[in-house]
Write an enzyme that holds these catalytic residues in place. Structure first.
Site, PDB file in Angstrom:
ATOM      1  N   ILE A   1      34.450  36.417  52.197  1.00  0.00           N
ATOM      2  CA  ILE A   1      33.254  37.249  52.133  1.00  0.00           C
ATOM      3  C   ILE A   1      33.594  38.605  52.738  1.00  0.00           C
ATOM      4  CG2 ILE A   1      30.836  37.477  52.799  1.00  0.00           C
ATOM      5  CD1 ILE A   1      31.440  35.190  50.818  1.00  0.00           C
ATOM      6  N   LEU A   2      33.629  39.623  51.927  1.00  0.00           N
ATOM      7  CA  LEU A   2      34.042  40.952  52.374  1.00  0.00           C
ATOM      8  C   LEU A   2      33.010  41.590  53.296  1.00  0.00           C
ATOM      9  CD1 LEU A   2      35.356  42.219  48.927  1.00  0.00           C
ATOM     10  CD2 LEU A   2      36.774  41.727  50.924  1.00  0.00           C
TER      11      LEU A   2
ATOM     12  N   PRO B   1      29.258  40.357  54.885  1.00  0.00           N
ATOM     13  CA  PRO B   1      28.166  39.376  54.930  1.00  0.00           C
ATOM     14  C   PRO B   1      26.795  39.974  54.638  1.00  0.00           C
ATOM     15  CG  PRO B   1      29.621  39.120  56.821  1.00  0.00           C
ATOM     16  CD  PRO B   1      30.032  40.389  56.133  1.00  0.00           C
ATOM     17  N   LYS B   2      26.611  41.246  54.952  1.00  0.00           N
ATOM     18  CA  LYS B   2      25.297  41.867  54.754  1.00  0.00           C
ATOM     19  C   LYS B   2      25.009  42.088  53.274  1.00  0.00           C
ATOM     20  CE  LYS B   2      22.405  45.477  56.802  1.00  0.00           C
ATOM     21  NZ  LYS B   2      22.378  46.600  57.778  1.00  0.00           N
TER      22      LYS B   2
ATOM     23  N   GLY C   1      27.798  37.838  42.230  1.00  0.00           N
ATOM     24  CA  GLY C   1      26.696  38.333  41.411  1.00  0.00           C
ATOM     25  C   GLY C   1      25.941  37.251  40.672  1.00  0.00           C
ATOM     26  N   GLU C   2      26.650  36.230  40.192  1.00  0.00           N
ATOM     27  CA  GLU C   2      26.020  35.194  39.364  1.00  0.00           C
ATOM     28  C   GLU C   2      25.637  33.932  40.137  1.00  0.00           C
ATOM     29  OE1 GLU C   2      26.796  37.811  36.188  1.00  0.00           O
ATOM     30  OE2 GLU C   2      28.122  37.299  37.829  1.00  0.00           O
TER      31      GLU C   2
ATOM     32  N   GLY D   1      33.550  36.572  44.249  1.00  0.00           N
ATOM     33  CA  GLY D   1      32.425  37.258  43.617  1.00  0.00           C
ATOM     34  C   GLY D   1      31.128  36.484  43.759  1.00  0.00           C
TER      35      GLY D   1
ATOM     36  N   THR E   1      25.326  46.398  43.588  1.00  0.00           N
ATOM     37  CA  THR E   1      26.060  45.246  44.100  1.00  0.00           C
ATOM     38  C   THR E   1      26.769  45.511  45.420  1.00  0.00           C
ATOM     39  OG1 THR E   1      27.888  45.930  42.683  1.00  0.00           O
ATOM     40  CG2 THR E   1      26.417  44.236  41.824  1.00  0.00           C
TER      41      THR E   1
ATOM     42  N   GLN F   1      23.176  39.961  47.798  1.00  0.00           N
ATOM     43  CA  GLN F   1      23.505  39.507  46.452  1.00  0.00           C
ATOM     44  C   GLN F   1      22.933  38.113  46.186  1.00  0.00           C
ATOM     45  OE1 GLN F   1      24.318  41.446  43.993  1.00  0.00           O
ATOM     46  NE2 GLN F   1      26.467  41.019  43.631  1.00  0.00           N
TER      47      GLN F   1
END
Length: 740
Positions: free
Chosen positions: A631-632, A634-635, A706-707, A704, A469, A640
């Protein structure tokens, strides 16, 4: 002044280790005297073991021991009642070698230990087992009538307003539709494995494939009646997990059991076929009934889901609750039930419940749009929820309208001809579909530890997991910016029970929760540095308050006056100390947060091309617009979302674990026949991160990712296929035979 690392597209800091092979995974550790275990799996789905004949296997070269229910060491506390080592389920979890009973196909029934893996595998083929076969039940569709309410509901069903059936019957426009989603398996690239190093004092170092090292340690300590201080679990690198690493899997139990018995290092790894013996996204049947007025306003929603579970436990998911959250509707009725089957308990799989429930809801909304003769995007805007209706509270932030606007503009949605089968490219039918995505934004407790060294290097650590992640990278970026150091001077550490406490990594809560803990720890370190800087005689920092100190380029200086500064390493040298450290425990602000609903949102637009003669489907374009707070990176964030979109396409078109009900076994348990998307299936994808500020969800304002990339994607694909062909396929995956 150096640029702030947060928000910059930094490449993964762990990337070089992975591409050069220096990153070690659970099965890649080797120690002198190591032996290898190979698991023998049950050939039947239900019954009893009458006897096990291991004589020939024991005579094979290199064989050291064979374990089964007949001779399991008394080291193991096999009667352990369920404890919360993964997720709150009701029932008793499966324990290897507990009894002679067979509860599911491919159940582990024996473990062969030998000097080499090849010797163990060969000897396993010589183990003879006779079974007393019982009639099994694995046909989900035939047993929908045998459902029950979950004995422990992880997600309380929330209905509101009047009875939906009554409102719908009185309404002008009614839609009654059903959807079926069959089994999916996680299939990460790295298969589950555990390597155990046994030490002379009886302690263990365990290298395990897991999404939570503390979870694995606590489980092993309980089962084997060991002090937690005697077990160290490490999982610094994980080759994908997607939820399969939330529960300790049976190879961990077996490796530790053998190591304790033999007092030597043991490695046990699963085959790809055995990866199909535990955990999966449960098959789910859903029925949605929608009632709307002629002006397209939703009057009532009824959403009923029936999912499968095992005979051992009631596994529950948040499938139906999204229908009461996503759109403005005063009357919502939901219900969720379970069908027990003779299979292993299902397991959280990327966007559990959301990927399934939102698929049905968003396809139903598309159906309703056609009934109303209205654009599907317009229908969603008409029923846009400005507030969270359960409790009538505001959202902490919600830029979904902007997701719709930017996504539609990028995709060119306004050029869509709404008539099915109206758009063509030679012999290809072209379809455009869209759907909304939603996922909860959690903040969970996490501890973090930061340590500054005399050489100017900073280490930041917590026992969280990075299973692809990008957690290593965002930990590095966050600490570097907060302490004003270059990212090259920051080292992130994770995946070790010796580090600061952290929960399982999953549910899209890791980024926001871990970075919030790092912020708290860095704030503590800054205060310590300021306190030390004040001690010097004639210090210009004497009256400086913590909020007036800034950190950049390795210096602490006065805000607005960068000429007054001191090097961080000079502060340590003045105190003649080699390190200065701080620890912090970040907790969610429950009193503040409970006044708001906290969600991540997205809008997914998909173009498909369907061969008019053959029925083959190709996804040719995807645009996903996501509102997920700050957004910590962007890449890594882009990766993700791209990964989630691929998952959604796989769910819509490819992934299907086929159950042979005659034998009660998944028959396509390999990567040759369990189809997942490959490069040829995936087009270029546009990802838009919509600007969204949120100071409620957590101190870092991070939601977050991931989902959210998965949720809604399968529905957008299915809706595009209907637009292309005029055929509404309601069972996933959608295959060419259903279109022909």
């Amino acid at each position: 002044m150096q640029d702030n690392p947060i928000g910059k597209p930094l490449s993964r800091v762990d990337g070089p280790l992975k591409v050069t092979g220096e990153a070690k995974y659970a099965a890649e550790y080797h120690f002198p005297g190591m032996v290898y275990g190979y698991i023998v799996s049950s050939k039947i789905a239900k019954g009893k073991i009458q006897f096990i004949d291991t004589a020939k296997a024991m005579e094979a070269e290199g064989v050291i021991a064979i374990y089964s229910h007949e001779n399991v060491p008394k080291l193991a506390r096999l009667d352990l009642s369920y404890k919360d080592h993964d997720a709150p389920l009701s029932g008793k979890p499966f324990r290897p070698f507990y009894t002679d009973k067979i509860l599911f196909s491919q159940q582990p029934v024996a473990l062969v230990i030998a000097e080499t893996f090849e010797q163990a595998r060969y000897a396993a083929s010589l183990v003879q087992i006779r079974y007393l076969v019982a009639k099994h039940t694995t046909n989900f569709e035939e047993n929908l009538g045998n459902s029950h309410k979950p004995s422990l509901n992880r997600f309380p069903i929330k209905s509101r307003g009047k009875k939906a059936d009554k409102i719908i019957s009185e309404g002008d426009v009614r839609l009654d539709t059903e959807y079926l989603h069959m089994y999916e398996h996680h299939n990460p690239m790295e298969m589950h494995a555990t390597t155990v190093q046994y030490h002379d004092d009886g302690s263990l170092t365990v290298y395990d494939k897991t999404q939570g090292v503390l979870n694995s340690r606590n489980y092993l300590a309980d089962v084997f009646k060991l002090s937690k201080k005697k077990i160290r679990v490490l999982s610094p690198f994980v080759g994908g997990a997607f939820g399969s690493g939330l529960r300790p899997q049976y190879q961990a139990f077996m490796a530790v059991m053998a190591a304790l018995q033999l007092k030597r290092p043991v490695k046990v790894s699963l085959t790809r076929q055995q990866m199909f013996s535990f955990g999966h996204r449960p098959a789910t049947h859903q029925r949605l009934t929608l009632g709307a007025s002629p002006n397209a306003q939703l009057k009532a929603i009824k959403h009923v889901a029936i999912a499968e579970t095992s005979q051992l436990e009631d596994y529950t998911e948040n499938v139906v609750n999204w229908s009461g959250t996503l759109y403005q509707c005063n009357n919502v009725e939901t219900n969720y039930r379970l069908v027990p089957l003779d299979i292993y308990t299902p397991l959280d799989m990327r966007a559990p419940g959301g990927a399934t429930g939102v698929h049905a809801l968003e396809c139903a909304m598309d159906e309703l749009a056609y009934k109303l003769n209205i654009d599907p995007l317009e229908l969603r805007l008409i029923n846009y929820a400005e507030r969270f209706q359960d409790g009538d509270i505001p959202f902490s932030s919600k830029e979904l309208k902007e997701c719709y606007r930017q996504g539609a503009e990028k995709f060119g949605w306004s050029r869509r001809n709404p008539e099915p089968r109206s758009m063509k490219d030679d012999n290809q039918l072209v379809g455009w579909g869209m759907a909304t995505g939603i996922w909860e934004a959690f903040h969970v407790p996490v501890r973090a530890h930061v340590k500054l060294s005399i050489d100017g290097k900073l280490s930041v650590s917590t026992a969280t997991s990075d299973f692809g992640t990008g957690t290593y990278t965002i930990m590095t970026q966050t600490a570097a910016q907060l302490m004003g150091l270059p990212v090259t001077d920051v080292e992130a550490k994770l995946g070790d029970t010796n580090l600061a406490w952290a929960p399982l990594s999953g549910g899209s809560f890791t980024a926001g929760s871990v970075t919030s803990a790092i912020k708290a720890a860095c704030d503590g370190l800054k205060k310590k540095l300021l306190k030390l800087a004040k001690k010097a005689s004639n210090s210009p920092f004497k009256k400086l308050k913590p909020e007036q100190a800034e950190f950049n380029d390795g210096y602490m200086y006065v805000t607005g006056n960068p000429e007054i500064r001191i090097k961080l390493t000079d502060i340590l040298q003045s105190e003649k100390t080699n390190t200065l450290e701080a620890k912090a425990f970040s907790l969610p602000n429950v009193l503040k947060q409970r006044k708001y609903a906290r969600y991540t949102h997205s809008a997914v637009f998909v173009e498909v091309k369907v061969d008019e003669d053959l029925g083959t489907v190709h996804v040719s374009r995807v645009v996903s617009a996501v509102a997920a707070g700050k957004i910590l990176n962007p890449k890594t964030a882009h990766s993700q979302i791209i990964g989630g979109l691929v998952w959604g396409i796989g769910m819509a078109l490819h992934e299907d674990s086929v159950m042979d009900n005659q034998f009660g076994r998944f028959v396509n348990h390999n990567l040759a026949e369990y189809h997942i998307p490959v490069n040829a299936d995936i087009p270029e994808m546009d990802v838009i991160f919509v600007n969204e500020h949120d100071d409620i969800v957590n101190p870092m304002g991070v939601k977050g990712l991931g989902e959210i990339g998965v949720v809604g994607t399968a529905a957008a694909v299915a809706n595009a296929i209907f637009h292309a062909t005029g055929k509404r396929v309601k069972k996933l995956p959608i295959t060419l035979d259903t279109l022909l």
